[in-house]
Design a protein around this motif. Structure first.
Motif, PDB file in Angstrom:
ATOM      1  N   LYS A 514       0.837  -1.195   0.000  1.00  0.00           N
ATOM      2  CA  LYS A 514       0.000   0.000   0.000  1.00  0.00           C
ATOM      3  C   LYS A 514       0.874   1.248   0.000  1.00  0.00           C
ATOM      4  O   LYS A 514       1.967   1.259   0.557  1.00  0.00           O
ATOM      5  CB  LYS A 514      -0.898   0.008   1.240  1.00  0.00           C
ATOM      6  N   PRO A 515       0.392   2.331  -0.587  1.00  0.00           N
ATOM      7  CA  PRO A 515       1.149   3.580  -0.531  1.00  0.00           C
ATOM      8  C   PRO A 515       1.271   4.076   0.910  1.00  0.00           C
ATOM      9  O   PRO A 515       0.359   3.882   1.726  1.00  0.00           O
ATOM     10  CB  PRO A 515       0.309   4.546  -1.360  1.00  0.00           C
ATOM     11  N   VAL A 516       2.389   4.697   1.207  1.00  0.00           N
ATOM     12  CA  VAL A 516       2.604   5.358   2.498  1.00  0.00           C
ATOM     13  C   VAL A 516       2.593   6.858   2.217  1.00  0.00           C
ATOM     14  O   VAL A 516       3.490   7.383   1.553  1.00  0.00           O
ATOM     15  CB  VAL A 516       3.935   4.926   3.138  1.00  0.00           C
ATOM     16  N   VAL A 517       1.571   7.532   2.717  1.00  0.00           N
ATOM     17  CA  VAL A 517       1.323   8.927   2.368  1.00  0.00           C
ATOM     18  C   VAL A 517       1.702   9.831   3.533  1.00  0.00           C
ATOM     19  O   VAL A 517       1.374   9.551   4.690  1.00  0.00           O
ATOM     20  CB  VAL A 517      -0.161   9.127   2.005  1.00  0.00           C
ATOM     21  N   ALA A 518       2.385  10.922   3.230  1.00  0.00           N
ATOM     22  CA  ALA A 518       2.638  11.965   4.216  1.00  0.00           C
ATOM     23  C   ALA A 518       2.072  13.283   3.698  1.00  0.00           C
ATOM     24  O   ALA A 518       2.158  13.576   2.499  1.00  0.00           O
ATOM     25  CB  ALA A 518       4.133  12.101   4.493  1.00  0.00           C
ATOM     26  N   PHE A 519       1.475  14.062   4.608  1.00  0.00           N
ATOM     27  CA  PHE A 519       0.907  15.361   4.256  1.00  0.00           C
ATOM     28  C   PHE A 519       1.896  16.463   4.631  1.00  0.00           C
ATOM     29  O   PHE A 519       2.425  16.487   5.748  1.00  0.00           O
ATOM     30  CB  PHE A 519      -0.393  15.616   5.019  1.00  0.00           C
ATOM     31  N   LEU A 520       2.115  17.396   3.706  1.00  0.00           N
ATOM     32  CA  LEU A 520       2.912  18.590   3.960  1.00  0.00           C
ATOM     33  C   LEU A 520       1.985  19.796   3.889  1.00  0.00           C
ATOM     34  O   LEU A 520       1.434  20.099   2.829  1.00  0.00           O
ATOM     35  CB  LEU A 520       4.025  18.734   2.924  1.00  0.00           C
ATOM     36  N   PHE A 521       1.801  20.496   5.015  1.00  0.00           N
ATOM     37  CA  PHE A 521       0.864  21.613   5.091  1.00  0.00           C
ATOM     38  C   PHE A 521       1.611  22.926   4.825  1.00  0.00           C
ATOM     39  O   PHE A 521       2.549  23.280   5.542  1.00  0.00           O
ATOM     40  CB  PHE A 521       0.204  21.661   6.469  1.00  0.00           C
ATOM     41  N   THR A 522       1.145  23.634   3.806  1.00  0.00           N
ATOM     42  CA  THR A 522       1.810  24.860   3.357  1.00  0.00           C
ATOM     43  C   THR A 522       1.599  25.995   4.356  1.00  0.00           C
ATOM     44  O   THR A 522       0.547  26.095   5.003  1.00  0.00           O
ATOM     45  CB  THR A 522       1.240  25.292   1.999  1.00  0.00           C
ATOM     46  N   GLY A 523       2.596  26.884   4.431  1.00  0.00           N
ATOM     47  CA  GLY A 523       2.494  28.051   5.305  1.00  0.00           C
ATOM     48  C   GLY A 523       2.079  29.301   4.560  1.00  0.00           C
ATOM     49  O   GLY A 523       1.670  29.258   3.392  1.00  0.00           O
ATOM     50  N   GLN A 524       2.218  30.444   5.256  1.00  0.00           N
ATOM     51  CA  GLN A 524       1.779  31.722   4.690  1.00  0.00           C
ATOM     52  C   GLN A 524       2.617  32.070   3.471  1.00  0.00           C
ATOM     53  O   GLN A 524       3.810  31.788   3.411  1.00  0.00           O
ATOM     54  CB  GLN A 524       1.859  32.822   5.742  1.00  0.00           C
ATOM     55  N   GLY A 525       1.972  32.708   2.524  1.00  0.00           N
ATOM     56  CA  GLY A 525       2.607  33.054   1.260  1.00  0.00           C
ATOM     57  C   GLY A 525       2.039  32.252   0.108  1.00  0.00           C
ATOM     58  O   GLY A 525       2.231  32.614  -1.056  1.00  0.00           O
ATOM     59  N   SER A 526       1.324  31.189   0.431  1.00  0.00           N
ATOM     60  CA  SER A 526       0.723  30.366  -0.624  1.00  0.00           C
ATOM     61  C   SER A 526      -0.689  30.806  -0.964  1.00  0.00           C
ATOM     62  O   SER A 526      -1.276  30.338  -1.926  1.00  0.00           O
ATOM     63  CB  SER A 526       0.699  28.897  -0.198  1.00  0.00           C
ATOM     64  N   PRO A 580      -5.873  32.296   9.155  1.00  0.00           N
ATOM     65  CA  PRO A 580      -7.081  31.469   9.293  1.00  0.00           C
ATOM     66  C   PRO A 580      -7.542  30.863   7.969  1.00  0.00           C
ATOM     67  O   PRO A 580      -8.046  29.735   7.931  1.00  0.00           O
ATOM     68  CB  PRO A 580      -8.126  32.447   9.838  1.00  0.00           C
ATOM     69  N   ALA A 581      -7.381  31.609   6.872  1.00  0.00           N
ATOM     70  CA  ALA A 581      -7.813  31.095   5.569  1.00  0.00           C
ATOM     71  C   ALA A 581      -6.995  29.868   5.174  1.00  0.00           C
ATOM     72  O   ALA A 581      -7.541  28.859   4.695  1.00  0.00           O
ATOM     73  CB  ALA A 581      -7.684  32.176   4.504  1.00  0.00           C
ATOM     74  N   LEU A 582      -5.675  29.936   5.383  1.00  0.00           N
ATOM     75  CA  LEU A 582      -4.831  28.788   5.063  1.00  0.00           C
ATOM     76  C   LEU A 582      -5.131  27.611   5.986  1.00  0.00           C
ATOM     77  O   LEU A 582      -5.080  26.456   5.565  1.00  0.00           O
ATOM     78  CB  LEU A 582      -3.358  29.180   5.161  1.00  0.00           C
ATOM     79  N   PHE A 583      -5.430  27.900   7.228  1.00  0.00           N
ATOM     80  CA  PHE A 583      -5.832  26.842   8.160  1.00  0.00           C
ATOM     81  C   PHE A 583      -7.099  26.143   7.659  1.00  0.00           C
ATOM     82  O   PHE A 583      -7.181  24.903   7.646  1.00  0.00           O
ATOM     83  CB  PHE A 583      -6.073  27.432   9.542  1.00  0.00           C
ATOM     84  N   ALA A 584      -8.089  26.936   7.230  1.00  0.00           N
ATOM     85  CA  ALA A 584      -9.351  26.361   6.750  1.00  0.00           C
ATOM     86  C   ALA A 584      -9.124  25.510   5.515  1.00  0.00           C
ATOM     87  O   ALA A 584      -9.649  24.392   5.402  1.00  0.00           O
ATOM     88  CB  ALA A 584     -10.351  27.471   6.465  1.00  0.00           C
ATOM     89  N   VAL A 585      -8.330  26.015   4.580  1.00  0.00           N
ATOM     90  CA  VAL A 585      -8.056  25.260   3.354  1.00  0.00           C
ATOM     91  C   VAL A 585      -7.293  23.983   3.677  1.00  0.00           C
ATOM     92  O   VAL A 585      -7.606  22.899   3.162  1.00  0.00           O
ATOM     93  CB  VAL A 585      -7.282  26.137   2.357  1.00  0.00           C
ATOM     94  N   GLY A 586      -6.274  24.088   4.526  1.00  0.00           N
ATOM     95  CA  GLY A 586      -5.491  22.902   4.875  1.00  0.00           C
ATOM     96  C   GLY A 586      -6.324  21.850   5.569  1.00  0.00           C
ATOM     97  O   GLY A 586      -6.239  20.655   5.257  1.00  0.00           O
ATOM     98  N   TYR A 587      -7.156  22.299   6.520  1.00  0.00           N
ATOM     99  CA  TYR A 587      -8.023  21.345   7.224  1.00  0.00           C
ATOM    100  C   TYR A 587      -8.976  20.665   6.249  1.00  0.00           C
ATOM    101  O   TYR A 587      -9.132  19.438   6.262  1.00  0.00           O
ATOM    102  CB  TYR A 587      -8.803  22.067   8.320  1.00  0.00           C
ATOM    103  N   ALA A 588      -9.625  21.461   5.378  1.00  0.00           N
ATOM    104  CA  ALA A 588     -10.626  20.905   4.468  1.00  0.00           C
ATOM    105  C   ALA A 588      -9.993  19.941   3.465  1.00  0.00           C
ATOM    106  O   ALA A 588     -10.549  18.876   3.172  1.00  0.00           O
ATOM    107  CB  ALA A 588     -11.361  22.028   3.747  1.00  0.00           C
ATOM    108  N   LEU A 589      -8.828  20.295   2.930  1.00  0.00           N
ATOM    109  CA  LEU A 589      -8.162  19.397   1.987  1.00  0.00           C
ATOM    110  C   LEU A 589      -7.765  18.090   2.665  1.00  0.00           C
ATOM    111  O   LEU A 589      -7.958  16.998   2.114  1.00  0.00           O
ATOM    112  CB  LEU A 589      -6.922  20.072   1.402  1.00  0.00           C
ATOM    113  N   ALA A 590      -7.191  18.193   3.854  1.00  0.00           N
ATOM    114  CA  ALA A 590      -6.744  16.990   4.555  1.00  0.00           C
ATOM    115  C   ALA A 590      -7.920  16.097   4.920  1.00  0.00           C
ATOM    116  O   ALA A 590      -7.859  14.865   4.771  1.00  0.00           O
ATOM    117  CB  ALA A 590      -5.964  17.384   5.803  1.00  0.00           C
ATOM    118  N   ARG A 591      -8.995  16.683   5.402  1.00  0.00           N
ATOM    119  CA  ARG A 591     -10.167  15.883   5.754  1.00  0.00           C
ATOM    120  C   ARG A 591     -10.809  15.270   4.508  1.00  0.00           C
ATOM    121  O   ARG A 591     -11.304  14.140   4.551  1.00  0.00           O
ATOM    122  CB  ARG A 591     -11.189  16.740   6.499  1.00  0.00           C
TER     123      ARG A 591
END
Length: 1001
Positions: A514-526, A580-591
């Motif tokens: 099975k694939p082993v997946v890691a998430f990299l969460f982007t910071g400010q500036g993206s 907060p916007a990046l937090f919301a996007v990161g949370y929603a994408l990950a979920r």
């Protein structure tokens, strides 16, 4: 609907009848009133003493069997009753049609109930005692018709064959229903099979005066003159109605009640009994909870014999000869096919289920010359001379099947209830992932071509439901294909193109892990205005999870972050809103990814991205993460202007002289061996940039409004500590790489208030954290979680392990929204088993029919029995005066194997299973690939001992651990020979360890 608690749902169908290789063709045959009776197919070969002559209903390709698909060795396949082979393929396709991947039933208590009549295969072959083998013994057993299905699909519920002559398959449905209703199983396969392997039964019919001269049954016709024999196989998948509806399965029809009885002592054991037939119909109606006047049509037994038709009509007339608006329609599929004997009941039941599903009853063949002596009209009956359209509402129908020995069966079916589930409104077309799997690359191409043809024949429309159905059904086999599509035209084109290719590795391969997946969460500036808007339009799951994040943030931001993210407002670049916007996007994408089954084995967040990472890892709750990131953004926004950040293409150590010259500048981030970010006053950074440029070092000012991760943020830290102190730190449940520490957090290590304060002020040790994650977790896939790719380019320069794939579900302003589906397709090809419903969101049930699995037609097995190896004919001696010609051994490979022990093993395996030698490769697994069983293991042991004459006797217990593959067995045997001094270290056999002549190529 009456009797819902005892009702059964027909959720899957597969069949093959003369002139109709599948259920769609069967329905087409019925609707056009087709005649499937013809001459014996030319490819059929029968022993001379059992030749079948004259017209009948014959299956095309009844000798074809994809034995490799079921891991059945050729020797065993040739010894199997072809009825067993037909049922195996039919069972696989029926389960697929039920909306379930057959592999999903493995280990379940699913029951198998098969009607089968007689044992012609055994009669033809077991009488020649010299030819009897263990495989032929099992291959001739009627009970094995059911047991083979249970074995090869790994079903552990009741498994039995039923022989009540012509009523066998409907009795099998009755028994399956009782098993379901008693709770003995939750899913059941029920049906029957019949092949004409000898003329014996035809002679019986003839000498009883029951055989039709032209081989055609003419039920209820003035021309009725007897029975014509026919072949067929059919299976239905049954579930309790409540379970089928709860699981969202398509229901063809509902079995409301069944009944079985016996004629008892009548005027002959083979003579029909009117009173028993009447009673079994009435009993079925009582169990179904309905009265006769509610039945719209009956699929009668209808053999087309004068006596049989007369008695059956009299029995039906007694039950239905009541006052009703319209006479009850009757007919019999035997008029189209002939008498399929052990499969007759299932042929009738499938016809009725399809009629109720399509809400139209096909006309009865030969109805234009109704037999007046049957007095149908006065008995409340009529033959259908044209198709009957069923009125709105619930319709009821009956199916009768009567055995020659007096066992009668009747089933009452009803149209399926309307789907009670409320469908969520769809927001335009959605990109779906169409999946397909097969057992070999060649099989994958074959099935791609079949699906391409089927999809191309559909009206153009949204492909999402079709894709979801493929995800539920067309998965589980080792070779995988996946493509994304919005509509059926696009999908057909993609399938056609893939079928024409040679299956490059990136499209389909055999994943062993099975694939082993890691998430990299982007910071400010993206961030950017309207980020992820395309994905929001496309994905219901993303919309749902972004709404969750918005609700969590709303109390701390005093505005909708979701609307800010999507609305194109440039204030999203302001730190107060960006974080907060990046937090919301990161949370929603990950979920969204996690809901689709692509959850992370580890997470890593860059700077402010670490808050969403901590929530996904379980170190923070969603509310805590929202509260912290909102406070952080607000406090950072209030800092004095004048700070900035400088990206430098140099190692951290190279920059110490510049930092010493400008004490107010600090290292803000270490992103890689040659990727360092400096943070501090813009004026100082400009001076450093000038100096670096003079030294030939590339650098650039980042579009950062503040000097993050530098001493300039200290004025905000005390108040941020107060906000962080309200959290209840927890150890992450998912491994979390800390960019503060530059490593994975320990199992009991938490992120308390002090951690988050230091994380805001100290350097981001991204490179160190990523290196530790890579060394510890060894991810095969890195997925960046953010609105555009910033971290993946850094990871690409980080010197990670070989073969790591980089993926992004929403890669920037040019994203179309389908990248999420493409990401899931990529992971599926790599071995992930996604949770597909999480990709599509609610409202899509996927009740679309797909072309059933296309089995290989390359191998044909018919009535040629398998002769034991000892009884094979010797090579004839040459004629006097001629030179002896070399005779190749059947097991001799075209390309000789250099290792003599491996060659001996390959030859022995090929002989035991009658495999082509090229099929027996080093890595072939005995059980999974070659289909070996305990009997074959014993035979293999004898062959090996005979070939490696000085190996000595080996016990089965000694062999078993080595039977992982052909190669591991050869290595084990080589080891024994080496220990005994009969094999040199170079792999050559000594004289004392010699092979028998010709034992190895």
């Amino acid at each position: 609907m009456e009797g819902t608690t005892t009702a059964l749902a027909v959720v899957g169908i597969d069949c093959a009848f003369p002139g109709a290789p599948d259920a769609d063709a069967y329905w087409e045959l019925l609707m056009r009133g087709g005649d499937a009776v013809g001459q014996v197919p030319p490819e059929r070969t029968y022993p001379e003493e059992s030749a079948v002559t004259g017209p009948g209903g014959f299956l095309a390709g009844a000798d074809v069997f994809d034995n490799d698909f079921f891991s059945v060795p050729p020797r065993e396949a040739a010894a199997m009753d072809p009825q067993q082979r037909l049922l195996l393929q039919c069972a696989w396709r029926a389960v697929e049609d039920s909306g379930v991947a057959p592999g999903e039933l493995a280990g379940s208590g699913t029951g198998v109930f098969i009607g089968v009549m007689g044992g012609e295969w055994g009669q033809l072959h077991l009488g020649d005692y010299d030819r009897v083998t263990p495989q032929l013994g099992a291959g001739s057993s009627a009970g094995m018709t059911a047991n083979r299905i249970s074995y090869h699909l790994n079903l552990t519920g009741p498994s039995l064959a039923v022989d009540t002559a012509c009523s066998s398959s409907l009795v099998a449905v009755h028994l399956a229903g009782n098993s379901l209703l008693s709770g003995e199983c939750d899913t059941a396969l029920a049906g029957g099979v019949n092949l004409v392997l000898s003329p014996a039964l035809g002679l019986v019919y003839d000498r009883m005066g029951l055989a039709a001269p032209d081989g055609r049954c003419k039920p209820f016709s003035a021309d009725a003159d007897g029975i014509g024999r026919s072949e067929g196989v059919g299976l239905v998948v049954l579930r309790r109605l409540a379970d089928a509806l709860a699981d969202g399965q398509r229901v063809y029809a509902v079995i409301q009640g069944t009944a079985v009885n016996q004629d008892g002592r009548s005027n002959g054991v083979t003579a029909p009994n009117r009173w028993s037939q009447q009673q079994v119909v009435a009993a079925a109606y009582r169990r179904a909870g309905i009265t006769a006047e509610r039945v719209s049509f009956i699929e009668a037994h209808g053999t087309g014999t004068v006596l049989g038709d007369t008695i059956e009509c009299a029995a039906l007339g007694t039950v239905h000869g009541i006052e009703r608006k319209e006479p009850c329609a009757i007919g019999s599929v035997k008029g189209n096919l002939g008498h399929t004997e052990g499969a007759a009941g299932i042929a009738g039941l499938i016809k009725v289920a399809l009629a109720l599903h399509h809400r139209i009853v096909p006309a009865s063949r030969f109805a234009d010359r109704e037999n007046p002596q049957l007095r149908l009209a006065e008995r409340g009956l009529r033959l259908l001379k044209s198709p009957l359209r069923l009125p709105p509402g619930t319709s009821y129908a009956g199916v009768s099947s009567f055995g020659m020995g007096g066992t009668n069966a009747h089933a009452v079916l009803a149209s399926a209830p309307r789907d009670p589930g409320k469908r969520m409104p769809k927001r335009g077309s959605t990109t779906g992932v169409f999946t397909l799997s097969a057992d070999t690359p060649e099989a994958l191409r074959r099935n791609l071509a079949a699906q391409a043809e089927a999809v191309a024949g559909r009206p153009r429309g949204d492909a999402a439901a079709l894709c979801l159905h493929s995800n539920r059904v067309k998965t589980g086999l080792p070779y995988r294909y996946a493509t994304t599509a919005r509509d059926t035209a696009e999908l057909a084109a993609a399938l056609r193109e893939a079928a024409a290719e040679e299956m490059p590795e990136q499209i389909a391969h055999r994943p062993w892990a099975k694939p082993v997946v890691a998430f990299l969460f982007t910071g400010q500036g993206s961030q950017f205005p309207a980020m992820t808007a395309a994905l929001h339009r496309e994905s219901a799951a993303y919309r749902h999870h972004l709404d969750e994040a918005d609700a969590a943030l709303r109390p701390y931001t005093d505005r909708s972050v979701r609307d800010l993210v999507l609305g194109g407002d440039t204030c999203v670049d302001e730190t107060e809103f960006a974080q907060p916007a990046l937090f919301a996007v990161g949370y929603a994408l990950a979920r969204t990814l996690t809901a689709a089954g692509a959850g992370p084995a580890a997470v890593l967040g860059h700077s402010v991205g670490e808050f969403a990472a901590a929530v996904i890892a379980g170190a923070l709750t969603l509310d805590e993460g929202a509260r912290l990131v909102a406070a952080r953004g607000r406090l950072m926004q209030a800092l004095p202007a004048g700070g900035g950040m400088l990206a430098v293409k140099a190692a951290r150590g190279e920059l110490h002289p510049h930092l010493d010259a400008h004490p107010q500048v600090a290292v803000g981030a270490v992103n890689g061996p040659q990727d360092t970010v400096l943070s501090g006053p813009r004026e100082a950074l400009a001076q450093i940039a000038e100096a670096l440029t003079e030294d030939g070092i590339r650098c650039r000012m980042l579009d950062a409004p503040l000097a993050f991760h530098s001493p300039l943020v200290r004025p905000a830290l005390d108040r941020f500590h107060a906000a962080a102190a309200t959290t209840e730190p927890a150890a992450p449940g998912v491994p979390m790489a800390s960019t503060l520490h530059g490593r994975l957090l320990g199992r009991q290590e938490t992120t308390d208030a002090g951690y988050w304060v230091r994380q805001a002020a100290e350097p981001v040790l991204f490179a160190d954290a990523l290196a530790d994650l890579d060394a510890t977790i060894a991810p095969t896939h890195l997925i960046e979680i953010g609105p555009r790719a910033q971290l993946l380019p850094l990871a690409g320069r980080a010197g990670l392990g070989p073969g790591v794939a980089f993926l992004h579900p929403a890669p920037g302003p040019d994203a179309t929204g389908r990248e999420l589906a493409e990401l899931i397709a990529h992971l599926f090809r790599a071995g992930l088993d996604p949770r597909w419903e999480g990709l599509y969101g609610p409202g899509r049930r996927g009740h679309e029919r797909l072309r059933p699995y296309a089995f290989s037609t390359a191998r044909r097995f018919w009535t040629r029995p398998v002769r034991p190896a000892a009884a094979r004919e010797a090579v004839p001696a040459p004629e006097p005066g001629t030179a002896p010609q070399p005779q190749p051994r059947p097991e001799e490979p075209a390309n000789p194997v250099k290792d003599p022990v491996l060659a001996a093993v390959i030859a022995a395996v090929a002989e035991v299973g009658e495999f082509p030698p090229e099929r027996v490769v080093h890595g072939a697994r005995f059980y999974e690939d070659l289909g070996f069983d305990s009997v074959m293991i014993m035979q293999l042991k004898d062959r090996i001992e005979a070939r490696l004459t000085h190996l000595g006797e080996i016990s089965v217990q000694q062999l078993l651990p080595a039977l992982r593959s052909v190669g591991t067995l050869a290595e084990f045997l080589s080891g024994r020979l080496t220990e005994s001094g009969r094999l040199t270290e170079s792999g050559r056999l000594t004289e004392s360890g010699r092979l028998t002549e010709g034992a190895a190529a």
